[in-house]
Design an enzyme around this catalytic site. Structure first.
Site, PDB file in Angstrom:
ATOM      1  N   SER A 228       5.718  -1.470   6.517  1.00 57.74           N
ATOM      2  CA  SER A 228       5.249  -2.376   5.474  1.00 57.74           C
ATOM      3  C   SER A 228       3.995  -3.110   5.899  1.00 57.74           C
ATOM      4  O   SER A 228       3.602  -3.082   7.060  1.00 57.74           O
ATOM      5  CB  SER A 228       6.342  -3.397   5.112  1.00 57.74           C
ATOM      6  OG  SER A 228       7.517  -2.743   4.698  1.00 57.74           O
ATOM      7  N   SER A 266       7.678   1.978   2.538  1.00 55.37           N
ATOM      8  CA  SER A 266       6.751   0.912   2.897  1.00 55.37           C
ATOM      9  C   SER A 266       6.684  -0.130   1.789  1.00 55.37           C
ATOM     10  O   SER A 266       6.547   0.209   0.615  1.00 55.37           O
ATOM     11  CB  SER A 266       5.350   1.494   3.142  1.00 55.37           C
ATOM     12  OG  SER A 266       4.462   0.504   3.619  1.00 55.37           O
ATOM     13  N   ASP A 268       4.329  -2.741   0.517  1.00 57.20           N
ATOM     14  CA  ASP A 268       2.922  -3.132   0.676  1.00 57.20           C
ATOM     15  C   ASP A 268       2.561  -4.144  -0.402  1.00 57.20           C
ATOM     16  O   ASP A 268       2.530  -3.810  -1.590  1.00 57.20           O
ATOM     17  CB  ASP A 268       2.020  -1.898   0.578  1.00 57.20           C
ATOM     18  CG  ASP A 268       2.424  -0.820   1.567  1.00 57.20           C
ATOM     19  OD1 ASP A 268       2.725  -1.173   2.720  1.00 57.20           O
ATOM     20  OD2 ASP A 268       2.456   0.360   1.187  1.00 57.20           O
TER      21      ASP A 268
END
Length: 331
Positions: A228, A266, A268
């Site tokens: 992340s 992830s 983000d």
């Protein structure tokens, strides 16, 4: 925390001869170049722990500041986003930490705020995270209110520490040890009727192939839990919440410039805010701020790597610092 044979002194990427973009930096090349923005950090290491808290504290948050959130991939926790989306403002500092400590940090932030505002009955804490469980015993949830309050109380306008500190103590990115990074850009007066600085701070913890100014830097993949990135964008430009959302999206896009693969696991996120409450910026003039944020994020992510040290942590796992000789003087 332990170093292996790759002992090297942390260096910001510019000290290694790598110049990102063309816009000038602020005096510190940091998010704290934005007037009224302060950063404080608490770092926990030892006994299987490599974690902490990073606090971004803008002056005037209690009266609300225009803000927006952009989600590149929503596999993560960013407490408080729905109210930011709804109202277009933040009303608290922005804190970063490890995944399973997110809600303890949010609760401690509320306590800190209530102590300073005895009449408050509703607050929207902003807390983001990345998973530092590869190098830290994340299930212990070690962050206490005292750790959170120390980060908030120590916030200053000086150059923030980078690399293995605060919320970046146990993070990895692009196959190497990473952490906290920061950078800034200034715009010519003609580009801004009031204010001219864009600054960013990142908590880097994502996968991909490290790329420096277009040059791939191979690394042995790290089989870390969670991939992340948290990006905080600050500015004193007179932008409204919609325009800040456009800026935040460019911040997430900039991850691709250093080689992010935007993996399915992830989370983000970018949150952008301005200390300037008087909107008056034309959309047609956003080219400069867009360039400023993409250059700043790219450089901050590289700083998060080059300022990190090789770290051995939970279960004797090791994440190696990127060898500086691999990227020195790349153009």
């Amino acid at each position: 925390m332990a170093d292996d044979s790759r002992v090297q002194n942390p260096r910001r990427v510019r000290e290694l001869g790598v110049i990102v973009g063309t816009l000038p930096t602020g005096p510190l090349n940091a998010i704290t170049d934005v007037p009224g923005v302060r950063v404080g950090q608490t770092t926990l290491t030892g006994e299987g722990l490599n974690t902490g808290v990073t606090a971004i504290v803008p002056d005037g948050y209690a009266e609300t500041l225009p803000a927006a959130v952009a989600v590149g991939n929503g596999y993560g926790k960013l407490v408080g986003t729905t109210q930011v989306d709804e109202l277009g403002v933040i009303e608290t500092p922005i804190l970063l930490t490890g995944t399973l400590s997110t809600f303890r940090v949010a609760d401690a932030l509320i306590t800190w705020l209530l102590d300073r505002n005895p009449r408050a009955t509703s607050l929207n804490p902003i807390v983001g995270e990345t998973n530092d469980g590869y190098l830290s015993d994340i299930r212990r949830r070690p962050i206490s209110p005292e750790h959170v309050h120390a980060a908030l109380d120590s916030a200053s306008s000086s150059l923030p520490l980078e690399g293995c500190v605060g919320a970046g103590t146990g993070t990895t990115a692009l196959g190497f040890k990473a952490g906290i990074g920061t950078a800034s850009r200034t715009l010519a007066p003609a580009d801004a009727t009031a204010g001219n600085t864009v600054g960013v701070l990142v908590q880097a913890n994502f996968s991909g192939l490290l790329t420096v100014l277009g040059h791939p830097i191979p690394a042995t993949p790290i089989d870390a839990d969670g991939n992340s990135c948290m990006i905080v964008v600050a500015t004193d430009l007179p932008l409204d919440a919609r325009q800040l959302g456009r800026l935040a999206r460019r911040a997430v896009f900039a991850m691709g410039r250093v080689g992010s693969d935007f993996a399915p696991g992830s989370g983000d996120y970018a949150i952008a805010f301005t200390t300037n409450r008087t909107p008056g910026y034309a959309d047609g003039d956003l080219r400069g701020p867009f360039q400023a944020v993409t250059e700043s994020v790219e450089e901050a992510l590289l700083n998060s790597l080059t300022m990190a040290r090789t770290t051995t942590g939970h279960r004797d796992r090791t994440a190696h610092a990127v060898p500086h000789e691999l990227i020195r003087d790349l153009t």
